[in-house]
Design a protein around this motif. Structure first.
Motif, mmCIF file in Angstrom:
data_model
loop_
_atom_site.group_PDB
_atom_site.id
_atom_site.type_symbol
_atom_site.label_atom_id
_atom_site.label_comp_id
_atom_site.label_asym_id
_atom_site.label_seq_id
_atom_site.Cartn_x
_atom_site.Cartn_y
_atom_site.Cartn_z
ATOM 1 N N LEU A 183 2.848 30.251 13.470
ATOM 2 C CA LEU A 183 1.578 30.831 13.897
ATOM 3 C C LEU A 183 0.685 31.189 12.717
ATOM 4 O O LEU A 183 -0.522 31.396 12.898
ATOM 5 N N THR A 184 1.238 31.253 11.521
ATOM 6 C CA THR A 184 0.425 31.562 10.355
ATOM 7 C C THR A 184 -0.570 30.452 10.023
ATOM 8 O O THR A 184 -1.436 30.635 9.169
ATOM 9 N N GLY A 232 0.630 35.469 7.843
ATOM 10 C CA GLY A 232 0.617 36.347 9.000
ATOM 11 C C GLY A 232 -0.261 35.797 10.097
ATOM 12 O O GLY A 232 -0.546 34.591 10.164
ATOM 13 N N TRP A 233 -0.720 36.682 10.952
ATOM 14 C CA TRP A 233 -1.554 36.320 12.111
ATOM 15 C C TRP A 233 -2.955 36.861 11.890
ATOM 16 O O TRP A 233 -3.863 36.125 11.524
ATOM 17 N N HIS A 234 -3.141 38.151 12.051
ATOM 18 C CA HIS A 234 -4.400 38.748 11.626
ATOM 19 C C HIS A 234 -4.324 38.897 10.110
ATOM 20 O O HIS A 234 -4.758 38.032 9.370
ATOM 21 N N GLY A 235 -3.755 40.007 9.634
ATOM 22 C CA GLY A 235 -3.448 40.132 8.221
ATOM 23 C C GLY A 235 -2.008 39.728 7.982
ATOM 24 O O GLY A 235 -1.391 39.019 8.793
ATOM 25 N N ASP A 267 1.841 39.498 8.123
ATOM 26 C CA ASP A 267 2.734 39.862 9.227
ATOM 27 C C ASP A 267 4.010 39.032 9.114
ATOM 28 O O ASP A 267 4.032 37.862 9.521
ATOM 29 N N PRO A 268 5.072 39.600 8.557
ATOM 30 C CA PRO A 268 6.308 38.824 8.385
ATOM 31 C C PRO A 268 6.945 38.403 9.699
ATOM 32 O O PRO A 268 7.769 37.475 9.712
ATOM 33 N N ALA A 269 6.587 39.031 10.808
ATOM 34 C CA ALA A 269 7.214 38.706 12.090
ATOM 35 C C ALA A 269 6.923 37.281 12.525
ATOM 36 O O ALA A 269 7.704 36.694 13.280
ATOM 37 N N VAL A 270 5.810 36.695 12.086
ATOM 38 C CA VAL A 270 5.458 35.351 12.543
ATOM 39 C C VAL A 270 5.908 34.264 11.570
ATOM 40 O O VAL A 270 5.579 33.091 11.768
ATOM 41 N N ALA A 282 1.662 29.122 0.195
ATOM 42 C CA ALA A 282 0.602 28.162 0.523
ATOM 43 C C ALA A 282 0.659 27.679 1.964
ATOM 44 O O ALA A 282 -0.237 26.954 2.407
ATOM 45 N N SER A 283 1.700 28.070 2.697
ATOM 46 C CA SER A 283 1.862 27.564 4.064
ATOM 47 C C SER A 283 0.642 27.791 4.949
ATOM 48 O O SER A 283 0.274 26.910 5.731
ATOM 49 N N PRO A 284 -0.019 28.966 4.873
ATOM 50 C CA PRO A 284 -1.151 29.183 5.784
ATOM 51 C C PRO A 284 -2.258 28.149 5.654
ATOM 52 O O PRO A 284 -3.093 28.026 6.556
ATOM 53 N N TYR A 285 -2.259 27.386 4.574
ATOM 54 C CA TYR A 285 -3.360 26.449 4.363
ATOM 55 C C TYR A 285 -3.243 25.173 5.184
ATOM 56 O O TYR A 285 -4.102 24.298 5.075
ATOM 57 N N TRP A 286 -2.230 25.083 6.048
ATOM 58 C CA TRP A 286 -2.298 24.047 7.085
ATOM 59 C C TRP A 286 -3.421 24.401 8.056
ATOM 60 O O TRP A 286 -3.813 23.578 8.855
ATOM 61 N N ALA A 287 -3.944 25.614 7.968
ATOM 62 C CA ALA A 287 -5.153 25.977 8.700
ATOM 63 C C ALA A 287 -6.301 25.036 8.351
ATOM 64 O O ALA A 287 -7.281 24.929 9.101
ATOM 65 N N SER A 288 -6.185 24.335 7.216
ATOM 66 C CA SER A 288 -7.205 23.349 6.834
ATOM 67 C C SER A 288 -7.458 22.332 7.935
ATOM 68 O O SER A 288 -8.571 21.803 8.062
ATOM 69 N N LYS A 289 -6.441 22.056 8.736
ATOM 70 C CA LYS A 289 -6.599 21.073 9.799
ATOM 71 C C LYS A 289 -7.696 21.482 10.788
ATOM 72 O O LYS A 289 -8.286 20.639 11.453
#
Length: 566
Positions: free
Chosen positions: A256-257, A308-311, A313-316, A324-331
């Protein structure tokens, strides 16, 4: 992040236009640049969470995923920097692509970016750099992938290498093998499971559809585009209903990140003409997701996407989540490939499904029931068919929503004895206003669950079989969040604390539930009446009477009169 002023004429719901997407992309690219190594081959972002792949692979991940953003933005200045990094990377900096290794994932992003920007990047490279880059990517053609969406990474690399004439036979074999592999996981109605089992989540949109459709589109292969584009179009009819009125995607599944990567299939449908959504609805859903996250702390004070999700958040997070994982948001910036005069950018925003109507929608492939209410824009997902290979709160709870997160105290669960797990989920069907499943819990007991939904109200019924008489049973409902109200009322087999015990034989437990942001909803007890017995009879105050019967083979649900429009 500084964005242009809202445009409430073109985009009355989000205020967001193409200029906002461009500004967001530019800001994200500018923020990551200070974290590049001197040779620009690696991007090392700060963060305490390290992936299982190690620092070198994490640095490659930072390069590849932000390159993808620069490719969608077609930022020639940024692409020149990434060209320098590519030359250094393939000269010995980057780790090799090996079986089931993270570099295989990043190779797909690099290959896709090179294919999309070939005149701007690849064609300007020196011949020696191109040879080394092709050779480095070539290892992806034979590297063993994990048996899931990873099978599409060799397809994506193969598409580019075939286009440039490198190892064309091996490239074609990798493409054919990968596309053949995912056929085993195609269920129906545009839905894939992410590998064996019943893992239904956003990987449908940002992987299982994205890569085959983009490959077919870039290759100009009408046969493949008809096949995969047709699946995408069918999928989007369900997918669009996973977004709340506030822009939030459904809080379910893993990775979800990646956040607004959820918008990628929306843009892909518009790009290829394979979508049931209007241009204004497409942009509304996509822009809603972008602004939802940007307004809620997804980007930190340095301009970096957080884990994280909003800020933060290790739960997700998962074990493979690195800085660098969140940068799949580039899609999510795929839409910038569409020209500024495309209708998806020029049409006035139109409301999404959660804003148009109250709806209870059966989604047969994953055996989900989607429940949305226009008054508050909430969407709830009743999960009676998706689970991971292990117990995972983001897969195996009974319900999820666009405004709540799975709670540590096991919300939306049936707890038999002291065991809250839900495994071996067996779908029993989904229909007009209902969904059912059976699962294992409490040391081997079987629980058959039925949910009936109308408006914001739910009737949840659970039959526990195989537990010794006197076994404690507890039923939980929604974990309320800010601005939303969660209710759970006992109806049968439960006391005021939503607890009961099994008797001899099968034991029935029934409760009413509701999750709503309405300030003064009708009292829950007045919305429906329920009679429990051999037949469960549910009488909606503004609708039909529904009867539910259980037997060894499953559940049958029938309405005593035709359902009226609600």
């Amino acid at each position: 992040m500084q964005l242009p002023p809202d445009d409430r004429t073109l985009s009355p719901r989000t205020g967001c236009t193409r200029a906002h997407w461009e500004a967001a992309a530019d800001a994200l690219l500018a923020a990551v640049e200070p974290y590049a190594t001197e040779d620009r081959a690696l991007y090392h972002f700060p963060g305490e969470h390290g992936s299982w792949s190690g620092r070198l692979s994490d640095g490659l991940e930072g390069y590849a995923r932000t390159l993808l953003l620069a490719a969608f933005r077609r930022d020639e200045t940024a692409l020149e920097r990434y060209a320098d990094g590519l030359a250094a990377g393939v000269a010995g900096v980057w780790p090799r692509i090996e079986d089931r290794g993270q570099p295989l994932v990043e190779a797909a992003s690099i290959a896709l970016a090179l294919r999309l920007t070939r005149p701007l990047l690849w064609d300007r490279l020196d011949d020696d750099v191109r040879r080394r880059a092709a050779a480095w990517l070539g290892d992806a053609l034979t590297a063993e992938a994990w048996p899931c969406n990873w099978e599409l990474f060799p397809v994506t690399v193969g598409g580019f290498l075939q286009e440039i004439g490198y190892e064309t036979d091996a490239a074609r074999k990798a493409i054919d093998n990968g596309l053949e592999r995912i056929e085993q996981w195609y269920v129906r109605d545009g839905w894939y499971t992410d590998g064996d089992g019943r893992k239904f989540d956003y990987y449908n949109g940002w992987a299982m559809h994205l890569y085959p459709v983009l490959h077919a589109w870039l290759a100009g292969d009408d046969r493949l585009l008809d096949l995969y584009g047709g699946r995408l179009e069918r999928h989007l009819a369900d997918y669009a209903r996973l977004f709340g009125g506030d822009g939030a995607p459904m809080h379910q599944g893993r990775s979800l990140t990646y956040r607004f990567a959820t918008t990628a299939p929306l843009w892909l449908g518009a790009m290829t003409g394979r979508t049931p959504l209007s241009p204004g609805e497409t942009r509304r859903l996509a822009s809603g997701a972008l602004t939802y996250f940007l307004d809620r702390g997804a980007v930190d004070s340095r301009g970096l996407l957080t884990l994280g999700w909003h800020g933060p958040d290790p739960a997700v997070l998962q074990g493979y989540s690195g800085p660098a994982s969140p940068y799949w948001a580039s899609k999510g910036f795929l839409g910038l490939l569409l020209p500024a005069d495309h209708p998806v950018w020029t049409a006035e925003e139109e409301p999404g499904p959660a804003e148009r109507e109250d709806a209870v929608t059966a989604v047969a492939a994953p055996n989900w029931l989607l429940q949305s209410t226009r008054a508050d824009g909430l969407v709830r997902l009743h999960n009676h068919g998706s689970e991971d290979v292990r117990y995972d709160p983001y897969y195996t709870r009974l319900a999820y929503s666009t405004v709540t997160t799975p709670a540590p105290e096991y919300d939306n669960s049936v707890i038999v004895g002291d065991d809250p797990s839900r495994t071996e989920i067996e779908p029993l069907g989904v229909g007009d206003g209902w969904v059912a499943s059976r699962h294992t819990a409490g040391g081997g007991a079987r629980v058959t669950s039925v949910v009936l939904a109308r408006g914001a109200v739910e009737v949840r019924a659970h039959v526990v079989t195989g537990a010794p008489a006197g076994t404690p049973v507890r039923v939980t409902g929604w974990a309320a969040g800010d601005g939303v109200r969660a209710e759970l009322l006992p109806v049968a087999g439960l006391d005021g604390g939503l607890a009961g015990v099994t008797g001899d034989g099968d034991s029935l437990f029934v409760a009413l539930a509701r999750l709503t942001a309405e300030p003064e909803p009708v009292p829950l007890a007045e919305t429906v009446s329920v009679r429990a017995g051999d037949v469960l009879t549910v009488c909606w105050s503004d609708g039909p009477e529904v009867r539910v019967r259980w037997d060894a083979s499953g559940v049958s649900v029938e309405a005593a009169e035709p359902r009226r429009a609600g």
